[in-house]
Design a protein around this motif. Structure first.
Motif, PDB file in Angstrom:
ATOM      1  N   GLN A  83       0.812  -1.213   0.000  1.00 20.51           N
ATOM      2  CA  GLN A  83       0.000   0.000   0.000  1.00 20.51           C
ATOM      3  C   GLN A  83       0.848   1.267   0.000  1.00 20.51           C
ATOM      4  OE1 GLN A  83       0.913  -1.522   2.759  1.00 20.51           O
ATOM      5  NE2 GLN A  83       1.595   0.219   3.974  1.00 20.51           N
ATOM      6  N   SER A  84       2.160   1.141   0.124  1.00 21.80           N
ATOM      7  CA  SER A  84       3.031   2.315   0.178  1.00 21.80           C
ATOM      8  C   SER A  84       4.308   2.051  -0.600  1.00 21.80           C
ATOM      9  CB  SER A  84       3.362   2.671   1.634  1.00 21.80           C
ATOM     10  OG  SER A  84       4.035   1.603   2.275  1.00 21.80           O
ATOM     11  N   VAL A  85       5.045   3.117  -0.856  1.00 20.79           N
ATOM     12  CA  VAL A  85       6.294   3.013  -1.612  1.00 20.79           C
ATOM     13  C   VAL A  85       7.429   2.605  -0.681  1.00 20.79           C
ATOM     14  CG1 VAL A  85       8.004   4.317  -2.931  1.00 20.79           C
ATOM     15  CG2 VAL A  85       5.570   4.654  -3.361  1.00 20.79           C
ATOM     16  N   VAL A  86       8.218   1.648  -1.134  1.00 16.75           N
ATOM     17  CA  VAL A  86       9.417   1.213  -0.416  1.00 16.75           C
ATOM     18  C   VAL A  86      10.622   1.669  -1.235  1.00 16.75           C
ATOM     19  CG1 VAL A  86      10.766  -0.754   0.403  1.00 16.75           C
ATOM     20  CG2 VAL A  86       8.267  -0.763   0.622  1.00 16.75           C
ATOM     21  N   ILE A  87      11.432   2.539  -0.642  1.00 16.37           N
ATOM     22  CA  ILE A  87      12.628   3.055  -1.317  1.00 16.37           C
ATOM     23  C   ILE A  87      13.859   2.374  -0.728  1.00 16.37           C
ATOM     24  CG2 ILE A  87      14.081   5.081  -1.684  1.00 16.37           C
ATOM     25  CD1 ILE A  87      11.562   6.777  -1.762  1.00 16.37           C
ATOM     26  N   ILE A  88      14.651   1.778  -1.595  1.00 15.07           N
ATOM     27  CA  ILE A  88      15.916   1.159  -1.196  1.00 15.07           C
ATOM     28  C   ILE A  88      17.050   1.978  -1.800  1.00 15.07           C
ATOM     29  CG2 ILE A  88      17.319  -0.929  -1.218  1.00 15.07           C
ATOM     30  CD1 ILE A  88      14.715  -1.172   0.389  1.00 15.07           C
ATOM     31  N   ASP A  89      17.830   2.578  -0.945  1.00 16.96           N
ATOM     32  CA  ASP A  89      18.938   3.439  -1.340  1.00 16.96           C
ATOM     33  C   ASP A  89      20.205   2.576  -1.410  1.00 16.96           C
ATOM     34  OD1 ASP A  89      20.913   5.343  -1.640  1.00 16.96           O
ATOM     35  OD2 ASP A  89      20.318   6.548   0.100  1.00 16.96           O
ATOM     36  N   GLU A  90      20.652   2.287  -2.626  1.00 13.74           N
ATOM     37  CA  GLU A  90      21.778   1.371  -2.837  1.00 13.74           C
ATOM     38  C   GLU A  90      23.078   2.096  -3.160  1.00 13.74           C
ATOM     39  OE1 GLU A  90      19.642  -2.773  -4.252  1.00 13.74           O
ATOM     40  OE2 GLU A  90      20.629  -1.535  -5.774  1.00 13.74           O
ATOM     41  N   ALA A  91      23.371   3.149  -2.443  1.00  6.58           N
ATOM     42  CA  ALA A  91      24.589   3.911  -2.723  1.00  6.58           C
ATOM     43  C   ALA A  91      25.852   3.065  -2.614  1.00  6.58           C
ATOM     44  CB  ALA A  91      24.682   5.111  -1.781  1.00  6.58           C
ATOM     45  N   TYR A  92      25.822   2.044  -1.751  1.00  7.36           N
ATOM     46  CA  TYR A  92      27.042   1.275  -1.474  1.00  7.36           C
ATOM     47  C   TYR A  92      26.934  -0.204  -1.854  1.00  7.36           C
ATOM     48  CZ  TYR A  92      27.735   5.423   1.401  1.00  7.36           C
ATOM     49  OH  TYR A  92      27.849   6.726   1.833  1.00  7.36           O
ATOM     50  N   ILE A  93      25.871  -0.599  -2.546  1.00  7.69           N
ATOM     51  CA  ILE A  93      25.594  -2.017  -2.767  1.00  7.69           C
ATOM     52  C   ILE A  93      26.700  -2.722  -3.549  1.00  7.69           C
ATOM     53  CG2 ILE A  93      24.322  -1.684  -4.921  1.00  7.69           C
ATOM     54  CD1 ILE A  93      23.334  -4.108  -2.109  1.00  7.69           C
ATOM     55  N   ASP A  94      27.407  -2.006  -4.408  1.00  8.29           N
ATOM     56  CA  ASP A  94      28.410  -2.664  -5.237  1.00  8.29           C
ATOM     57  C   ASP A  94      29.627  -3.138  -4.457  1.00  8.29           C
ATOM     58  OD1 ASP A  94      26.916  -2.395  -7.522  1.00  8.29           O
ATOM     59  OD2 ASP A  94      27.861  -0.532  -8.159  1.00  8.29           O
ATOM     60  N   PHE A  95      29.726  -2.756  -3.191  1.00 10.53           N
ATOM     61  CA  PHE A  95      30.865  -3.184  -2.384  1.00 10.53           C
ATOM     62  C   PHE A  95      30.530  -4.376  -1.495  1.00 10.53           C
ATOM     63  CE2 PHE A  95      31.545   1.382  -3.208  1.00 10.53           C
ATOM     64  CZ  PHE A  95      32.732   1.291  -3.920  1.00 10.53           C
ATOM     65  N   SER A  96      29.371  -4.987  -1.705  1.00 10.17           N
ATOM     66  CA  SER A  96      29.063  -6.215  -0.976  1.00 10.17           C
ATOM     67  C   SER A  96      29.881  -7.346  -1.589  1.00 10.17           C
ATOM     68  CB  SER A  96      27.569  -6.528  -1.050  1.00 10.17           C
ATOM     69  OG  SER A  96      27.154  -6.689  -2.392  1.00 10.17           O
ATOM     70  N   ALA A  97      30.304  -8.272  -0.776  1.00  8.90           N
ATOM     71  CA  ALA A  97      31.191  -9.329  -1.257  1.00  8.90           C
ATOM     72  C   ALA A  97      30.724 -10.685  -0.763  1.00  8.90           C
ATOM     73  CB  ALA A  97      32.630  -9.075  -0.777  1.00  8.90           C
ATOM     74  N   PRO A  98      30.368 -11.601  -1.628  1.00  5.66           N
ATOM     75  CA  PRO A  98      30.222 -11.355  -3.075  1.00  5.66           C
ATOM     76  C   PRO A  98      29.027 -10.448  -3.343  1.00  5.66           C
ATOM     77  CG  PRO A  98      29.349 -13.502  -2.535  1.00  5.66           C
ATOM     78  CD  PRO A  98      29.991 -12.977  -1.261  1.00  5.66           C
ATOM     79  N   ALA A  99      29.028  -9.813  -4.476  1.00  5.39           N
ATOM     80  CA  ALA A  99      27.971  -8.839  -4.774  1.00  5.39           C
ATOM     81  C   ALA A  99      26.610  -9.520  -4.767  1.00  5.39           C
ATOM     82  CB  ALA A  99      28.218  -8.178  -6.125  1.00  5.39           C
ATOM     83  N   ILE A 100      25.713  -9.075  -3.890  1.00  2.00           N
ATOM     84  CA  ILE A 100      24.354  -9.625  -3.891  1.00  2.00           C
ATOM     85  C   ILE A 100      23.590  -8.995  -5.048  1.00  2.00           C
ATOM     86  CG2 ILE A 100      24.399  -9.877  -1.381  1.00  2.00           C
ATOM     87  CD1 ILE A 100      22.268  -7.599  -1.334  1.00  2.00           C
ATOM     88  N   PRO A 101      22.548  -9.655  -5.518  1.00  2.00           N
ATOM     89  CA  PRO A 101      21.755  -9.035  -6.584  1.00  2.00           C
ATOM     90  C   PRO A 101      21.142  -7.720  -6.092  1.00  2.00           C
ATOM     91  CG  PRO A 101      21.227 -11.371  -6.369  1.00  2.00           C
ATOM     92  CD  PRO A 101      22.091 -11.005  -5.202  1.00  2.00           C
ATOM     93  N   THR A 102      21.200  -6.723  -6.928  1.00  2.00           N
ATOM     94  CA  THR A 102      20.556  -5.458  -6.604  1.00  2.00           C
ATOM     95  C   THR A 102      19.053  -5.655  -6.491  1.00  2.00           C
ATOM     96  OG1 THR A 102      19.986  -3.280  -7.510  1.00  2.00           O
ATOM     97  CG2 THR A 102      20.667  -4.956  -9.079  1.00  2.00           C
TER      98      THR A 102
END
Length: 361
Positions: A181-200
């Protein structure tokens, strides 16, 4: 009280960005910039756009930044996106600002972690959005089950800042599914530094029309100085952002930013090389700090969050500054004894460790 200020301005508590000192010779580990240069393709593309005489600069840029949107779609080809599912802005901060106005300004309060990116409550104050701060647990982790339906929206940084904690994609999907019923915002400013990279979380946007994923080229693409951010989501969410953008500034990206950002997205090899280098340095720096007695939270970002049980964090930050090393200290409840340390080059990280050895004796 300045009589020329509006009542809104008097009420605002603005965001305080990380210090950008002008002093030479500093080891700057306070603002989460990438320590490595951007792709050579970025420089080449910008030079080509500029031309020999810079004549292109007399022309307005493409207000829709179609070239960059196409580059995003191609970069994430496995998720079958369309260009009308991509929104671009002058850094992810501007994209977030438009999202607060376009998607989160409702009657019910939005939900935010109590320890997270400190710009979120600033936007709430600017746009008159009521919010509730949901406490992180004792380990500074986000509890998905704490974000219950009946809200006006949810905003979560993943990995979270400044803690570096990472939510798996299964948790993001559970959050989106439970709050349709509402908007969910995921701010992925740093996601590319996860190891191993999780799917965005971009992997989920075609299944959840309430999910908006916001990303930036400032960190993993080494383009903090170019100011390019973007959002990916259902076309109806993007249309709302476009309506706000075109009521505010139709040309958020200049000509050089559009071509430079596009080239950065296209050079996946350079992106992977620098990503791996940062993660390698993060592991080494974490081990070095632990050997010095620090407690370091697990991090999936290009920074670490650490405290020393025997030393005051503010004093440590001041002592490091005297030794030409700058880190970030937040004078905030629950985290005032922690330091956020950006991952630098191997030499910068070693300079930090050497300075800490001097400080700690």
């Amino acid at each position: 009280m300045n009589p020329y200020w509006s009542p809104l301005v008097h009420r605002l508590s603005p965001y305080v960005p990380g210090e950008q000192p002008k002093l030479p010779g500093l080891v700057k580990l306070n603002t989460n910039e990438n320590p490595y240069p951007p792709s050579a393709r970025v420089i080449a593309a910008m030079r080509e756009e500029l031309g020999s005489d810079g004549a292109n600069l007399r022309l307005y840029p493409d207000p829709n930044a179609d070239r960059f949107k196409d580059a995003v779609v191609t970069h994430f080809a496995e998720y079958a996106l369309a260009p009308n599912q991509v929104f671009v802005g002058n850094g992810s901060d501007e994209v977030l600002a438009h999202a607060f106005m376009a998607l989160l300004k409702h009657d019910a309060p939005i939900l935010l972690p109590d320890i997270s990116y400190s710009f979120y409550p600033v936007y709430c104050g600017l746009y008159g959005v009521e919010h509730i701060a949901i406490p992180l647990n004792a380990d500074f982790e986000i509890g998905i089950d704490d974000y219950r339906p009946g809200n006006g929206g949810i905003v979560i940084a993943n990995p979270n800042a400044p803690t570096g904690h990472l939510l798996p994609l299964t948790d993001i999907e559970r959050l989106a599914a439970a709050n349709l019923q509402s908007v969910v915002i995921i701010d992925e400013a740093y996601i590319d530094f996860s190891a191993p990279a999780i799917p965005t979380a971009i992997a989920l946007v075609n299944r959840y029309p309430n999910l908006l994923v916001i990303r930036t080229l400032s960190k993993s693409h080494s383009l903090a100085g170019l100011r390019v951010g973007y959002a990916v989501g259902d076309a109806s969410l993007i249309e709302a952002l476009e309506r706000v953008k075109n009521s505010f500034n139709s040309y958020p990206l200049d000509r050089l930013a559009i071509v430079g950002a596009s080239a950065a997205m296209e050079d996946k090899d350079h992106h992977e090389k620098t990503r791996q280098a940062v993660m390698h340095s993060r592991a080494l720096l974490t081990a070095a700090l632990v050997s010095l007695g620090f407690e370091v939270l697990p991090s999936a970002a290009n920074f670490i969050f650490a405290r020393h049980p025997q030393h005051d964090a503010a004093r440590l930050a001041a002592e490091l500054r005297q030794r030409q090393v700058i880190v970030r200290h937040f004078k905030l409840p629950r985290i005032d004894q922690h330091l956020r340390i950006s991952i630098g080059t191997a030499a910068q990280c070693q300079a930090l460790v050497d300075a800490l050895r001097q400080v700690l004796g």
